[in-house]
Motif scaffolding. Structure first.
Motif, short mmCIF file in Angstrom:
data_model
loop_
_atom_site.label_atom_id
_atom_site.label_comp_id
_atom_site.label_asym_id
_atom_site.label_seq_id
_atom_site.Cartn_x
_atom_site.Cartn_y
_atom_site.Cartn_z
N VAL A 64 -6.43 23.14 -11.32
CA VAL A 64 -7.00 22.49 -10.15
C VAL A 64 -6.34 21.13 -9.93
O VAL A 64 -5.92 20.79 -8.82
N MET A 65 -6.22 20.37 -11.00
CA MET A 65 -5.63 19.04 -10.84
C MET A 65 -4.16 19.13 -10.46
O MET A 65 -3.69 18.40 -9.60
N LEU A 66 -3.44 20.06 -11.09
CA LEU A 66 -2.02 20.21 -10.78
C LEU A 66 -1.83 20.62 -9.33
O LEU A 66 -0.96 20.11 -8.62
N MET A 67 -2.66 21.55 -8.88
CA MET A 67 -2.55 22.07 -7.51
C MET A 67 -2.83 20.95 -6.49
O MET A 67 -2.08 20.79 -5.52
N THR A 68 -3.88 20.20 -6.73
CA THR A 68 -4.24 19.13 -5.79
C THR A 68 -3.17 18.04 -5.77
O THR A 68 -2.62 17.70 -4.70
N THR A 69 -2.90 17.50 -6.93
CA THR A 69 -1.95 16.40 -7.01
C THR A 69 -0.56 16.86 -6.56
O THR A 69 0.13 16.15 -5.81
N GLY A 70 -0.17 18.05 -6.99
CA GLY A 70 1.15 18.56 -6.63
C GLY A 70 1.31 18.76 -5.13
O GLY A 70 2.31 18.35 -4.54
N SER A 71 0.32 19.38 -4.49
CA SER A 71 0.47 19.63 -3.05
C SER A 71 0.45 18.32 -2.27
O SER A 71 1.15 18.16 -1.27
N ARG A 72 -0.35 17.36 -2.73
CA ARG A 72 -0.38 16.05 -2.07
C ARG A 72 0.98 15.37 -2.16
O ARG A 72 1.50 14.86 -1.16
N GLU A 123 0.81 -1.22 0.00
CA GLU A 123 0.00 0.00 0.00
C GLU A 123 0.85 1.27 0.00
O GLU A 123 0.35 2.35 -0.27
N GLN A 124 2.11 1.15 0.33
CA GLN A 124 2.95 2.35 0.44
C GLN A 124 3.87 2.58 -0.75
O GLN A 124 4.76 3.42 -0.70
N GLU A 125 3.68 1.81 -1.84
CA GLU A 125 4.60 1.98 -2.97
C GLU A 125 4.47 3.38 -3.58
O GLU A 125 3.37 3.93 -3.68
N SER A 126 5.57 3.91 -4.04
CA SER A 126 5.62 5.28 -4.57
C SER A 126 4.66 5.48 -5.73
O SER A 126 3.93 6.47 -5.80
N TRP A 127 4.66 4.53 -6.67
CA TRP A 127 3.80 4.73 -7.84
C TRP A 127 2.34 4.74 -7.44
O TRP A 127 1.53 5.47 -8.01
N LEU A 128 2.00 3.95 -6.40
CA LEU A 128 0.61 3.89 -5.98
C LEU A 128 0.19 5.21 -5.35
O LEU A 128 -0.91 5.74 -5.61
N ILE A 129 1.05 5.77 -4.53
CA ILE A 129 0.75 7.05 -3.90
C ILE A 129 0.68 8.16 -4.95
O ILE A 129 -0.16 9.05 -4.88
N THR A 130 1.53 8.05 -5.96
CA THR A 130 1.49 9.04 -7.05
C THR A 130 0.18 8.93 -7.83
O THR A 130 -0.50 9.93 -8.09
N PHE A 131 -0.17 7.71 -8.21
CA PHE A 131 -1.44 7.51 -8.93
C PHE A 131 -2.62 7.99 -8.07
O PHE A 131 -3.54 8.63 -8.57
N ASP A 132 -2.59 7.64 -6.78
CA ASP A 132 -3.67 8.04 -5.88
C ASP A 132 -3.79 9.56 -5.83
O ASP A 132 -4.90 10.11 -5.79
N ALA A 133 -2.66 10.25 -5.86
CA ALA A 133 -2.67 11.71 -5.84
C ALA A 133 -3.28 12.27 -7.12
O ALA A 133 -3.97 13.30 -7.11
N ILE A 134 -3.05 11.58 -8.23
CA ILE A 134 -3.68 12.00 -9.49
C ILE A 134 -5.20 11.81 -9.39
O ILE A 134 -5.97 12.70 -9.76
N ARG A 159 6.29 13.76 0.03
CA ARG A 159 7.75 13.72 -0.09
C ARG A 159 8.43 14.36 1.12
O ARG A 159 9.46 13.89 1.60
N LEU A 160 7.85 15.49 1.55
CA LEU A 160 8.50 16.26 2.62
C LEU A 160 7.97 15.88 4.01
O LEU A 160 8.33 16.49 5.00
N HIS A 161 7.07 14.87 4.05
CA HIS A 161 6.47 14.47 5.33
C HIS A 161 5.83 15.65 6.04
O HIS A 161 5.94 15.80 7.26
N LEU A 162 5.18 16.52 5.25
CA LEU A 162 4.49 17.66 5.86
C LEU A 162 3.20 17.20 6.51
O LEU A 162 2.48 16.37 5.97
N ASN A 163 2.87 17.77 7.64
CA ASN A 163 1.60 17.51 8.30
C ASN A 163 0.99 18.83 8.73
O ASN A 163 1.70 19.83 8.92
N LEU A 164 -0.30 18.82 8.89
CA LEU A 164 -0.96 19.98 9.50
C LEU A 164 -0.63 19.98 10.98
O LEU A 164 -0.26 18.95 11.55
N PRO A 165 -0.74 21.16 11.63
CA PRO A 165 -0.57 21.18 13.08
C PRO A 165 -1.58 20.24 13.74
O PRO A 165 -2.67 20.04 13.23
N ARG A 166 -1.19 19.68 14.85
CA ARG A 166 -2.11 18.76 15.54
C ARG A 166 -2.03 18.96 17.04
O ARG A 166 -1.23 19.69 17.53
#
Lengths: 205, 205, 205
Positions: A185-193, A92-103, A198-205
């Motif tokens: 819209v698609m570039l913004m969504t997929t790109g930010s995801r 479930e954590q493969e890079s291509w899968l996460i990339t496709f999921d972001a698309i 990649r950067l392990h960014l999270n929202l404050p929690r």
């Protein structure tokens, strides 16, 4: 009856791609949870089409898109079956899968915003429906297997959809052409995801 | 407004029977989970009517069948109360209960396929709606008590509903009479469910 | 298209208040579960608006009230953000919070019964929709975080909503004025909820 102006053919193709990818992630979760073949198909269908179905039930689009064009259901079912029999090596954590999921996240955010806009919803309604379309199926899948949906805890995921939906509102307000809006819209969504992943960014929690 | 051609009186009677049985299984789950009286009634109503309500919200049948004829709601409520006070000796695995539940599964599969067909859905849409009608209430109940629905893990259950729905499609395509279709669908669903239960058949996993 | 006769201004104000309070309880649950900012906003929105959205999807009110007047969504979002940043000292069991929540329960029960009545539902349908409006959002929130909803286990909660809805039916049948009905329903619901909480009353279990 709600009539939705068709999206360009390229977006339709990406929409089918997103459906297949979301079905894939749903079926993989079924394997992880050791469910049977029917469980794999159910989670594939729910993940891929649940968000759009909830959207259509809320805005009153009858029949929902998933029934008006059965290709979507067919893709989700076929992917569910295929993953069950031949997908056991996919993690479930493969890079291509996460990339496709972001698309997929990007396409579904766009389609949700587009449909909500055509329905005549206001700005906040458009944000809501765009995010519901993109993340609702995954949330339903999580509820079915009694997990906490990752929209509630994963690094930037629902937020990426929100960024995309905000982009939709901003560019629409600026009277940009449909082509510009759609791809931004698609570039913004997929790109930010993907950036957040990649950067392990999270929202404050 | 969606107008649904009425099913024969015998099917209507079986539909009320299925509602009572599904309410019974919902309320029993409430007892198992040590919920209070209101919990028993809520799970009875959700289990018995949740699948049909989701179906009607998706296809745009307003008001949903459960509100158009309040007998269904009344039956589910009364069963929920009765089970709470007098049903504590019933075990969830009793043979007669599983048999009755299989009959309910058969009726709900038929009614779901029938309504979807009248609404003008395509073949895959009919399969989806038939299975949602038959198994959606149980899935909702499971989500409410944070369990994994048995459609995802039990021996042939959702699959029995699928067999019944496929029977519906096949016999409709062959222009069989309504009477033949109706009884074949119910027999196929209930029969395959009971056979699988007796023989401990499971899908591959 | 369903047209709903407007409620008096005082009820509308209380409806906004109830939305804020339910959003507050949703966001607090997100803090308790250590979710991030988006999780807080999602649970705020789901808790505050989920019941009304399910109601509107079922009865066919398109667009749902939450989209027709975006103030509701805006309030829920703002409360979710505010609670996330400045609400960490609020405990979920504080007296004022339970009191406010009981007021929200009363308003939502009234609004649900009112809308169901205008839609032409029968008596049992009105009870169902009133309770769904008042408790559905909380149930959805619980499913999202994989908990058992407290409508299934808390001391008199859904029951308080039921008492209010029954009051609605009784006073409507007696041809009382709208003013009498409105305030009696809210008083009955909120009062019975708070009384049960003070006295630790529970339904039999």
């Amino acid at each position: 009856m709600i009539t939705v102006i068709q999206l360009p053919a390229a977006v339709h193709a990406l929409d089918l791609f997103g459906t297949a990818v979301f079905a894939l992630t749903g079926a993989l979760r079924a394997l992880t949870r050791k469910l049977d073949l029917m469980g794999a198909v159910v989670l594939a269908v729910v993940t891929a089409l649940g968000g759009g179905m909830m959207r259509d039930a809320l805005i009153g689009r009858h029949p929902p898109a998933a029934f008006a064009d059965q290709t979507y259901l067919l893709i989700a079912i076929v992917v569910g079956i295929a993953v069950f029999f031949w997908g056991r090596t996919i993690r479930e954590q493969e890079s291509w899968l996460i990339t496709f999921d972001a698309i997929g996240l990007g396409v579904f955010t766009l389609v949700g915003a587009w449909v909500a806009d055509q329905t005549g919803l206001g700005n906040i309604g458009i944000l809501f429906i765009a995010m519901l379309t993109a993340t609702g199926g995954g949330a339903l899948r999580a509820m079915l297997v009694a997990e906490i949906p990752f929209i509630l805890k994963k690094e930037i995921y629902a937020s990426a959809s929100l960024f995309g939906a905000l982009t939709y509102l901003a560019l629409s307000a600026l009277d940009c052409s449909n082509t510009v809006i759609i791809w931004s819209v698609m570039l913004m969504t997929t790109g930010s995801r993907l950036l957040a992943w990649r950067l392990h960014l999270n929202l404050p929690r």
